[in-house]
Enzyme design. Structure first.
Site, PDB file in Angstrom:
ATOM      1  CG  ASP A 512      -1.985   0.997   1.242  1.00  0.00           C
ATOM      2  OD1 ASP A 512      -2.279   1.557   0.163  1.00  0.00           O
ATOM      3  OD2 ASP A 512      -2.559   1.255   2.312  1.00  0.00           O
ATOM      4  CD  GLU A 515      -0.292   5.611  -3.932  1.00  0.00           C
ATOM      5  OE1 GLU A 515      -1.051   4.644  -4.123  1.00  0.00           O
ATOM      6  OE2 GLU A 515       0.154   5.905  -2.805  1.00  0.00           O
TER       7      GLU A 515
END
Length: 928
Positions: A512, A515
């Site tokens: 997770d 980005e």
């Protein structure tokens, strides 16, 4: 119009027409130089455009033009063909600003709702561009030289470009434009390369010399797929732009975004820059996929992939037209000619790589939440699921299992029993998956937290321009970020996982915040001034800055600067994580990643992020999972029942029904909300959820075979209806239904307080999955009964679906007898297949450790043929054949020549039970 002059074909012409300049690359021995003076059917496109322009201009003149006099060349451009010359956001574009760029300025009424509309500042037909100065043959295609005589309006214009064209296959074209003099950053992605030139391409490529442009056609239809003469090519160091007309408005892909599957071309800009934000319409989301699929008139399809990882936006307009804008790298295009949509996606994956074969347990039901609070509470949920005999293959934990939210730790108080929980899961044939973040806490005293200390010692973090670890803030507080572009980081990641696995023997990993996400903008020190963090042009990213809620673009990584690598961060982490799992467990890995980039299907699946417990979020999950099918990441799903907010029993029941048909099916929600696993609801809702999960588990042989075909040749698993019915225009906008493979149609309820659903059945015979009753559709919308406990499923004529008696885990299901569902076509034929292996070993297909069976029906004879066999199938039996669409009651049924009892119902379903046939033996069954 100048834009359409001097088209030259990519087919050799008489020598007198050669285009050659001094210094151009020589043609290979034995090959003639290209002749660029052919004009051909490009003039047809020009004629169509000119006629449209003439009509538009006459209308304006007849109405009386408002405002100051305009150059005639500006009036020649219809509104839908105005390509934006001043795309900067948050700038009031004035006539002075516009004309300083040499562009046309015409004010247009702004659209409602604050959206962007017709650009006020747009390119005139004679805007300076590049000229094709030379063009020569190569072994695979052509090499050309492009020269710009007049400077464009962004700094560090590159005046001389190299054009490489490779006719890689008959259905794939590769076009690359880069700096002719200096090397530039290119995406470090392993892609398939052609070894010889295509012999019979189904496309033709023409060139415009001045201004330079490409015109790509489909040979069979003459359809112009790309025409880049509609706007100038701009190639500056930090601003690259190329535009094209499109042959239709039916365009898909270009992720990651939330919206309908079919994109609007009404002045719609899609930004590609990985960003941590709950899925919201118009925002750039977690991943970047610069690939689109376009459906042409008549049902043909093609795809375009721009291999570029820099911040990018794609502007769509109603011409129809499209503009690529990126702020770094090169223009490296692959075009896939299909001609049908399934083939386009296969051809795309031939370049980026086919997805990994998941373990069978990955296709079971997964359960998670943030906020269990303890391993005992997690364990209680698992026990409750077992108590109600609700299928579950994997239990997950979010970040609350960690000690202070630090990777590779678990809370010694609240999660003290975590190792015992995992041991218990394994004893019951279940699996454990936990979350990891790439931000490594630096808050611990020196020497007390090995992951940080060791990464610091080895130099494995992203660094600032000053060479120190860039410090941001994530869940554990101040953090440094692992640099997965460094191979040494992969080894460090493995060592950390090995150390943790020795205490908590996890089976899969959920990566997770990759980005990468940062609670600060840039770093604790902000970002330094300069062209990387403040480029001359910033695409329309959420937050208006490349560093918004991520790290500085100027951060240094092993392979390049973060400016170039940002969109690759999740891919590189997924690659390291999959490799580590293989080395630790020696089995197929399960990795689920939030951030993604092309080729990621080789290493991970994806979930659609932090959605909300709302009906519209349930709908948006369908175009989301279908888009990722296009992107070559078939293992995809959304958080069932919604992550944030509080679900309702009705919403969660309907969502569990839909989610049971996500390729990746996981129920997950946030902390401080009521639980939403199936055990907490009323008996009626709980039973409905259990029943639909049992249906999923009964279909695991079918689903597993679909994933094998995805792994082997790039087939999609969940697919839009138009993939199977590309000539049915009614399917082109459908995204409230979808198919598993070719043959299982899912029509979920997506609205509250209804007991029916309207769905489209394409032309042909469709059978109710549950009863076998048939519907002969002419291609129409049908209203179907849908009480709360029912999900509408239909089997397409001509299909054979392998199903199995469901257990409460995939492992328990795997040994159960099979039931084959045969859906006869109107010509009484059917076909299906089954891939079978042990469900977890590495490379079973490549090593030959699998079985593959083909089922076929013709002339009232069902045959099972074994094309490849392994030992696993000897323990599995085929118990039942259900044959839908047997129009006349049989008088007898013969199994391998021996008569067998059977049943036949008025709805034309023939059932033969108690077959007891080993899957390892072929057989035939005939009805008379």
């Amino acid at each position: 119009m100048k834009s359409y002059q001097k088209l030259t074909t990519a087919v050799p012409q008489p020598a007198s027409c050669q285009l050659e300049e001094e210094g151009s690359a020589p043609a290979p021995a034995g090959r003639g130089k290209l002749a660029p003076c052919w004009v051909g059917s490009g003039l047809l496109v020009a004629a169509v455009l000119l006629s449209a322009v003439t009509v538009w201009v006459l209308r304006q003149v007849s109405r009386g033009w408002p405002g100051p006099a305009l150059p005639p060349k500006c009036l020649l451009v219809p509104e839908s063909y105005r390509f934006d010359c001043y795309p900067e956001r948050h700038v009031v574009v004035t006539q002075e600003l516009c004309e300083s760029r040499g562009c046309c300025f015409i004010e247009s009424p702004p659209p409602a709702g604050g959206k962007r509309g017709v650009p006020w500042c747009f390119y005139p037909p004679d805007f300076p561009s590049y000229t094709l100065e030379s063009l020569n043959q190569t072994a695979l295609g052509m090499v050309g030289l492009l020269v710009r005589r007049e400077k464009a309006y962004y700094p560090q214009d590159i005046k001389t470009l190299r054009l490489d064209v490779e006719f890689e296959t008959d259905t794939r074209l590769h076009i690359k434009i880069t700096d002719a003099a200096s090397p530039r950053y290119e995406v470090p992605l392993e892609v398939s390369r052609a070894m010889k030139r295509a012999e019979n391409p189904i496309y033709s490529l023409d060139f415009s010399r001045d201004p330079f442009g490409l015109l790509l056609r489909r040979r069979a239809t003459g359809t112009v797929l790309l025409n880049t003469t509609v706007a100038p090519l701009i190639f500056a160091d930090q601003f690259l732009q190329i535009a094209t007309s499109l042959p239709s408005r039916f365009l898909y892909g270009l992720g990651e975004h939330r919206g309908s599957l079919l994109h609007s071309l009404d002045w719609n800009t899609l930004t590609l820059w990985a960003r941590d934000v709950p899925p919201t319409e118009s925002f750039n989301l977690y991943g970047a996929h610069p690939f689109y699929l376009l459906m042409e008139e008549g049902g043909d399809a093609h795809g375009v992939f721009l291999l570029n990882s820099n911040a990018m936006e794609v502007a769509l307009q109603p011409a129809p037209g499209l503009t690529w804008r990126t702020i770094g790298g090169v223009l490296d295009f692959y075009i896939f000619l299909g001609p049908d949509p399934n083939m386009v996606i296969q051809q795309y994956q031939q370049v980026i790589g086919f997805p990994a074969m998941p373990p069978l347990w990955a296709l079971g039901f997964h359960l998670c939440r943030w906020g269990y609070g303890s391993s005992n509470e997690t364990w209680q949920t698992v026990r409750a699921m077992r108590n109600y005999q609700i299928p579950q293959d994997a239990q997950w934990n979010d970040i609350d299992y960690m000690d202070g939210y630090r990777d590779f730790t678990f809370d010694p108080q609240n999660f003290a029993s975590l190792p015992s929980l995992v041991e218990d899961l394994h004893k019951h044939g279940q699996h454990y998956v936990m979350i990891l973040d790439p931000g490594i806490s630096r808050t611990s005293p020196n020497g007390s937290y090995w992951p940080f200390d060791e990464a610091l010692r080895r130099g494995l973090f992203l660094n600032t321009t000053k060479g120190q670890p860039l410090i941001g803030q994530v869940w554990p507080g101040l953090t440094a970020f692992a640099d997965f572009s460094n191979p040494d980081t992969h080894q460090w990641w493995l060592e950390n996982l090995q150390r943790f696995h020795a205490h908590v023997p996890f089976d899969g990993l959920w990566i997770d915040m990759n980005e990468p996400s940062n609670f600060m903008d840039g770093s604790e020190e902000g970002c330094p001034p300069g062209e990387l963090d403040s480029p001359p042009y910033t695409p329309a990213v959420l937050g208006d800055s490349l560093s918004a809620k991520t790290v500085c673009a100027s951060a240094k990584q092993k392979a390049s600067v973060h400016y170039n690598l940002h969109n690759l961060y999740g891919l590189m982490e997924a690659k390291a994580t999959a490799s580590a799992l293989i080395q630790i467990r020696g089995k197929r890995p399960l990795v689920i990643s939030r951030s993604t980039f092309p080729s990621q299907g080789r290493y991970s699946g994806h979930w659609l992020g932090d959605n909300r417990s709302q009906w519209k979020d349930m709908y948006y999950s369908i175009p989301g999972l279908l888009s990722f099918s296009l992107f070559g990441i078939p293992l995809v799903g959304a958080d069932i029942c919604g992550f944030s907010g509080s679900t309702s029993e009705e919403l969660c029941t309907r969502w569990m029904q839909l989610g049971a048909f996500y390729p990746f099916a996981r129920n997950h929600n946030t902390q401080n909300e009521k639980a939403q696993d199936p055990t907490v609801f009323s008996p009626a809702a709980r039973t409905a959820m259990k029943d639909v999960l049992l249906i999923r588990y009964s279909l695991l042989p079918f689903l597993y075979t679909l994933f094998h075909r995805a792994h082997l040749q790039g087939d999609t698993v969940a697919r839009p209806l138009f993939f199977e019915f590309p000539r049915d225009v009614a399917t082109l906008g459908l995204d409230r239904q979808f198919l598993w493979g070719r043959s299982l149609l899912v029509t979920p309820v997506l609205e509250p307080e209804v007991d029916s659903v309207t769905g489209y059945l394409p032309r042909g015979v469709w059978y109710d999955f549950y009863t076998g009753s048939s519907v002969n559709s002419s291609g129409e919308m049908l209203k179907m009964s849908a009480p709360l406990e029912h999900l509408n499923l239909h089997v397409r004529e001509g299909a054979i679906l392998p199903t199995q008696k469901p257990g409460t885990t995939s492992k328990a299901t795997q040994g159960n007898p099979l039931r084959l569902i045969v859906a006869l076509s109107s010509s009484d034929t059917a076909w299906g297949d089954l891939f079978w292996d042990d469900g977890e070993s590495l490379d079973t297909f490549e090593r030959g450790s699998y079985s593959y069976l083909v089922f076929n029906v013709t002339q009232n004879i069902f045959t099972s043929t074994i094309l490849h066999a392994s030992t696993e199938v000897t323990e599995v039996t085929i118990d039942t054949l259900s044959i839908f669409g047997v129009r006349e009651p049989p008088s007898k049924v013969l199994l391998n020549g021996q008569e067998k009892p059977f049943s036949y119902l008025d709805n034309q379903v023939l059932t033969v039970s108690d077959l007891g046939l080993s899957l390892s033996q072929g057989f035939s069954l005939r009805w008379l």
